[in-house]
Design a protein around this motif. Structure first.
Motif, PDB file in Angstrom:
ATOM      1  N   ASN A  90       3.051  -2.494  -8.061  1.00 38.56           N
ATOM      2  CA  ASN A  90       2.007  -3.484  -7.790  1.00 38.56           C
ATOM      3  C   ASN A  90       1.500  -4.115  -9.076  1.00 38.56           C
ATOM      4  OD1 ASN A  90       1.641  -3.748  -4.974  1.00 38.56           O
ATOM      5  ND2 ASN A  90       0.470  -1.834  -4.868  1.00 38.56           N
TER       6      ASN A  90
ATOM      7  N   TYR B 142       0.855  -1.189   0.000  1.00 34.91           N
ATOM      8  CA  TYR B 142       0.000   0.000   0.000  1.00 34.91           C
ATOM      9  C   TYR B 142       0.895   1.245   0.000  1.00 34.91           C
ATOM     10  CZ  TYR B 142       1.398  -0.387   4.854  1.00 34.91           C
ATOM     11  OH  TYR B 142       2.160  -0.501   6.003  1.00 34.91           O
ATOM     12  N   ASN B 143       0.268   2.399  -0.061  1.00 28.63           N
ATOM     13  CA  ASN B 143       1.002   3.669  -0.062  1.00 28.63           C
ATOM     14  C   ASN B 143       0.990   4.269   1.344  1.00 28.63           C
ATOM     15  OD1 ASN B 143       2.151   6.121  -0.498  1.00 28.63           O
ATOM     16  ND2 ASN B 143       0.598   6.891  -1.923  1.00 28.63           N
TER      17      ASN B 143
ATOM     18  N   THR C 221      -3.671  -5.092  -1.511  1.00 36.39           N
ATOM     19  CA  THR C 221      -3.951  -4.512  -0.193  1.00 36.39           C
ATOM     20  C   THR C 221      -4.043  -2.988  -0.244  1.00 36.39           C
ATOM     21  OG1 THR C 221      -1.600  -4.343   0.417  1.00 36.39           O
ATOM     22  CG2 THR C 221      -2.727  -6.406   0.955  1.00 36.39           C
ATOM     23  N   SER C 222      -3.672  -2.398  -1.366  1.00 30.05           N
ATOM     24  CA  SER C 222      -3.618  -0.941  -1.463  1.00 30.05           C
ATOM     25  C   SER C 222      -4.958  -0.297  -1.132  1.00 30.05           C
ATOM     26  CB  SER C 222      -3.165  -0.530  -2.869  1.00 30.05           C
ATOM     27  OG  SER C 222      -3.110   0.872  -2.983  1.00 30.05           O
ATOM     28  N   ASP C 223      -6.041  -0.915  -1.619  1.00 29.69           N
ATOM     29  CA  ASP C 223      -7.366  -0.347  -1.394  1.00 29.69           C
ATOM     30  C   ASP C 223      -7.793  -0.400   0.069  1.00 29.69           C
ATOM     31  OD1 ASP C 223      -7.456  -3.259  -1.954  1.00 29.69           O
ATOM     32  OD2 ASP C 223      -9.596  -3.033  -1.563  1.00 29.69           O
TER      33      ASP C 223
ATOM     34  N   PHE D 288      -6.033   0.449   2.626  1.00 27.46           N
ATOM     35  CA  PHE D 288      -5.460   1.572   3.371  1.00 27.46           C
ATOM     36  C   PHE D 288      -5.747   2.922   2.726  1.00 27.46           C
ATOM     37  CE2 PHE D 288      -3.073  -2.163   4.497  1.00 27.46           C
ATOM     38  CZ  PHE D 288      -2.770  -2.011   5.850  1.00 27.46           C
ATOM     39  N   SER D 289      -6.181   2.914   1.469  1.00 29.21           N
ATOM     40  CA  SER D 289      -6.380   4.162   0.739  1.00 29.21           C
ATOM     41  C   SER D 289      -7.593   4.929   1.259  1.00 29.21           C
ATOM     42  CB  SER D 289      -6.554   3.859  -0.752  1.00 29.21           C
ATOM     43  OG  SER D 289      -6.757   5.046  -1.475  1.00 29.21           O
TER      44      SER D 289
END
Length: 315
Positions: free
Chosen positions: A246, A225-226, A264-266, A268-269
């Motif tokens: 990614n 994630y970012n 998994t990025s979505d 934490f976004s």
């Protein structure tokens, strides 16, 4: 893997014994038929000399009892064989081993509960649901893809992979951080693009190495994630860099039949809930729970009707 082969050999042996029983048990009925014919023949020969103590009716009753006993024994043995085979198959399905390797996200850095991050949450979930599934954690803080590739040579890690059914991998975030630290005052896309090419090569080598150790294993690459979105959201390049890496990882997994990508990025976004630890980089316990739930979702999708489908992460 060796345990899986052993279990399969045991089941084959049980089924073989069951087949023998099915083949041999009808002979008992044949004996009953032969006995019946013999008794009838004896009755015909002795019709002129009837036995007062053993009438034809009594003989027929005895024959019927013997046949019922034979049928009872046959059904009991068959039921027992079925019970043992089903039990062995159940053990084979439940007895699974998962190996988690990679960086600090696998180690569980940032988890305030000190439970081991998503790996510890998965272990607790399996235990709470009485599933015979173990997760070995080989995560190491700071690991880059080149370092993970070398760690696969370690005897304990390679031995665990050989015996495992599933490998979970978090890797790549530290590769990005290495480039970022060298270019933080002047973030441009070019150095990240160059390093991304090398990252893909190393990731390919990691997948190939694992497959060489265990051709029957299922591999999951967990995306990153970012962590800079909250404080450096205005630097759009950072988000693009992470998305590109990614996407490269996901595209690579599609080249393998036994490798899948877990995003998994979505998770934490733009979250309204605080999902990061005090270092503003690693997930906190809540963040790791979200990761564990996502990972478990993908494990369920690929595990058919296994009991793993009964497991639920408590959020």
């Amino acid at each position: 893997m060796q345990r899986l082969k052993t279990a399969i050999f045991i089941i084959i042996g049980i089924i073989f014994v069951g087949v023998l029983l099915y083949v041999l048990l009808p002979d008992r009925k044949l004996e009953s038929v032969e006995t019946t014919a013999f008794v009838k023949h004896e009755q015909e020969e002795k019709q002129e000399e009837p036995d007062a103590n053993r009438t034809a009716v009594e003989v027929q009753k005895q024959i019927k009892v013997e046949e019922e006993n034979d049928n009872s024994i046959t059904h009991e043995v068959k039921a027992k064989v079925r019970e043992v085979v089903e039990g062995a198959l159940d053990l084979l399905i439940k007895d699974q081993r998962i190996v988690a390797i990679g960086d600090s996200l696998t180690e569980g850095v940032g988890d305030e509960s000190e439970n081991g991050g998503y790996v510890g949450i998965l272990n607790n979930t399996f235990e709470d649901n009485n599933l015979n599934i173990t997760v070995d954690n080989f995560g190491k803080k700071g690991n880059r893809s080149d370092q993970l590739l070398k760690r696969l040579e370690r005897e304990d890690i390679s031995a665990a992979i050989k015996e495992a059914d599933i490998v979970l991998i978090t890797i790549g975030a530290n590769d990005i951080m290495k480039v970022l630290k060298s270019n933080f005052l002047n973030v441009t896309m070019e150095p990240f693009q160059e390093e991304r090419v090398e990252y893909r090569k190393r990731l390919t080598a990691i997948f190939d190495k694992i497959n060489n150790l265990n051709p029957d294993i299922q591999i999951y690459l967990i995306g990153f994630y970012n962590p800079f979105e909250r404080h450096f959201g205005e630097i759009k390049e950072l988000g693009m860099i992470i998305d590109n890496w990614n996407n490269d990882g996901k595209a690579l997994t599609e080249e393998y039949e036994n490798v899948s990508y877990i995003p998994t990025s979505d998770l934490f976004s733009q979250s309204t809930i605080d999902l990061l630890a005090e270092d503003e980089f690693h997930p906190n316990t809540t963040g790791y729970k979200r990761m564990a739930e996502r990972i478990l979702q993908y494990l369920k999708e690929s595990d058919g009707d296994s009991d793993i489908n009964k497991a639920e992460v408590a959020l």
